[in-house]
Design a protein around this motif. Sequence first.
Motif, PDB file in Angstrom:
ATOM      1  N   ALA A  35      33.629 -12.764  30.633  1.00 43.40           N
ATOM      2  CA  ALA A  35      34.437 -12.788  29.417  1.00 43.40           C
ATOM      3  C   ALA A  35      34.184 -14.099  28.690  1.00 43.40           C
ATOM      4  O   ALA A  35      33.692 -15.067  29.280  1.00 43.40           O
ATOM      5  CB  ALA A  35      35.926 -12.642  29.747  1.00 43.40           C
ATOM      6  N   SER A  36      34.517 -14.118  27.422  1.00 41.42           N
ATOM      7  CA  SER A  36      34.379 -15.340  26.642  1.00 41.42           C
ATOM      8  C   SER A  36      35.460 -15.375  25.582  1.00 41.42           C
ATOM      9  O   SER A  36      36.072 -14.350  25.256  1.00 41.42           O
ATOM     10  CB  SER A  36      32.990 -15.434  25.995  1.00 41.42           C
ATOM     11  OG  SER A  36      32.788 -14.360  25.109  1.00 41.42           O
ATOM     12  N   ALA A  37      35.681 -16.565  25.052  1.00 47.79           N
ATOM     13  CA  ALA A  37      36.648 -16.748  23.971  1.00 47.79           C
ATOM     14  C   ALA A  37      36.149 -17.873  23.084  1.00 47.79           C
ATOM     15  O   ALA A  37      35.704 -18.909  23.591  1.00 47.79           O
ATOM     16  CB  ALA A  37      38.035 -17.075  24.522  1.00 47.79           C
ATOM     17  N   PRO A  38      36.218 -17.704  21.771  1.00 50.16           N
ATOM     18  CA  PRO A  38      35.786 -18.770  20.869  1.00 50.16           C
ATOM     19  C   PRO A  38      36.807 -19.906  20.844  1.00 50.16           C
ATOM     20  O   PRO A  38      37.987 -19.711  21.141  1.00 50.16           O
ATOM     21  CB  PRO A  38      35.699 -18.072  19.512  1.00 50.16           C
ATOM     22  CG  PRO A  38      36.733 -16.973  19.602  1.00 50.16           C
ATOM     23  CD  PRO A  38      36.706 -16.512  21.038  1.00 50.16           C
ATOM     24  N   LEU A  39      36.345 -21.086  20.491  1.00 53.11           N
ATOM     25  CA  LEU A  39      37.264 -22.195  20.262  1.00 53.11           C
ATOM     26  C   LEU A  39      37.783 -22.106  18.824  1.00 53.11           C
ATOM     27  O   LEU A  39      36.982 -21.957  17.894  1.00 53.11           O
ATOM     28  CB  LEU A  39      36.563 -23.540  20.461  1.00 53.11           C
ATOM     29  CG  LEU A  39      36.073 -23.885  21.870  1.00 53.11           C
ATOM     30  CD1 LEU A  39      35.475 -25.291  21.877  1.00 53.11           C
ATOM     31  CD2 LEU A  39      37.188 -23.787  22.885  1.00 53.11           C
ATOM     32  N   PRO A  40      39.077 -22.201  18.628  1.00 54.36           N
ATOM     33  CA  PRO A  40      39.596 -22.246  17.252  1.00 54.36           C
ATOM     34  C   PRO A  40      38.973 -23.417  16.491  1.00 54.36           C
ATOM     35  O   PRO A  40      38.677 -24.466  17.070  1.00 54.36           O
ATOM     36  CB  PRO A  40      41.101 -22.450  17.450  1.00 54.36           C
ATOM     37  CG  PRO A  40      41.385 -21.963  18.830  1.00 54.36           C
ATOM     38  CD  PRO A  40      40.152 -22.266  19.629  1.00 54.36           C
ATOM     39  N   ASP A  41      38.796 -23.229  15.189  1.00 54.29           N
ATOM     40  CA  ASP A  41      38.128 -24.256  14.393  1.00 54.29           C
ATOM     41  C   ASP A  41      38.805 -25.612  14.524  1.00 54.29           C
ATOM     42  O   ASP A  41      38.128 -26.645  14.615  1.00 54.29           O
ATOM     43  CB  ASP A  41      38.087 -23.828  12.922  1.00 54.29           C
ATOM     44  CG  ASP A  41      37.118 -22.686  12.665  1.00 54.29           C
ATOM     45  OD1 ASP A  41      36.259 -22.429  13.544  1.00 54.29           O
ATOM     46  OD2 ASP A  41      37.226 -22.041  11.601  1.00 54.29           O
ATOM     47  N   ALA A  42      40.132 -25.630  14.519  1.00 54.13           N
ATOM     48  CA  ALA A  42      40.854 -26.908  14.579  1.00 54.13           C
ATOM     49  C   ALA A  42      40.592 -27.623  15.903  1.00 54.13           C
ATOM     50  O   ALA A  42      40.412 -28.852  15.930  1.00 54.13           O
ATOM     51  CB  ALA A  42      42.348 -26.683  14.380  1.00 54.13           C
TER      52      ALA A  42
END
Length: 369
Positions: A35-42
């Motif tokens: 699984a993966s998850a992006p880092l929020p821009d902030a």
Amino acid sequence: MSELYIGLMSGTSMDGVDGVLADFSAAPLRVLADASAPLPDALRTELMALNTSGPDELHRGWLAGNALMRIYADVVQQLLSQAGVAATVVDAIGAHGQTVRHRPQQFDGTGYTIQLAQPALLAELTHIDVVADFRSRDVAAGGQGAPLAPFFHQALFGRPGKTVGVLNLGGISNLTLLHASGAMQGFDCGPGNALMDAWCQQHTGQPYDAGGAWAASGRVIEPLLAALLAEPYFRLDPPKSTGRDLFNRPWLDAQLAAFAGSAPADVQATLAELTARACAADARRLAPALRDVIVCGGGALNTHLMQRLQALLPGTRVASSAAHGLPPLQVEAAAFAWLARKAVRRENLDLQSTTGAQGARVLGAIYPR
């Protein structure tokens, strides 16, 4: 013990968190879920900013670590749901954290490496033992603290009597050389995707150059490439490691100052060539008998970069790790699941030939559930 371990990795590219749930009951491992998850821009912006000194950085760093652990915990839940596995049967999580400073052997002779993480919070959120802080014991023992994956690469990709290279193309590129003699080396070659991603974001608004198509549309600026390759790091012998402390936008901008007006696509082509040539030069110099290079990390999905590596390594087969049993975006996360298992079992790793540490050490600190 169930022999189930989770590995979580957020690398120098700072594009997201990759995770795997691995079963080590059958050697070398079987991936049950990924699984993966992006880092929020902030958060990504804050982590980038924390690579250099700034106001209130201790406070900001701690809160960024908290935010990152919540994303790690979300990835853990995705893995458990995919595999239909309860948290109670997972032996441990190996959590790398986010590297924001890497200065081993500097200042006082020991130096430091900093991976932002709050493993106690991750243990609290997941109810699973957490192994973290893998690098600092190696630094304390006189090592570079990186790379730590070569023993995992050996277990997964080693072939008795044959020389094999494992090239991880993350934000920084690192190469493991598994020599036919049984000797092993591992070190950072230089930039991987970090500079290419930053340039692509600035000029196209995209976080990365998909497939390397933009780089392929440009022409290499040979004088710029020569200036980039003049960086003394490239001439160092292993053990050596690096990061955004050196290969960052200010470093690139200083080199670009003499090439104002260059077409952005040509600069991108030059940055891709920088990565390819630095990696290929190390491979040719240190392992002339090399016949297979197994590529992992996001750079394995960059068709142009893979083609350039193949062209620069004639007589050597350059192929994605997917062709060798493990998809490229799973390899580094799987390595930290493997390292967590070693820590739980109190098994020493002798990284003298890779990091330069003074001897075998147990790597990682354990935070009970």
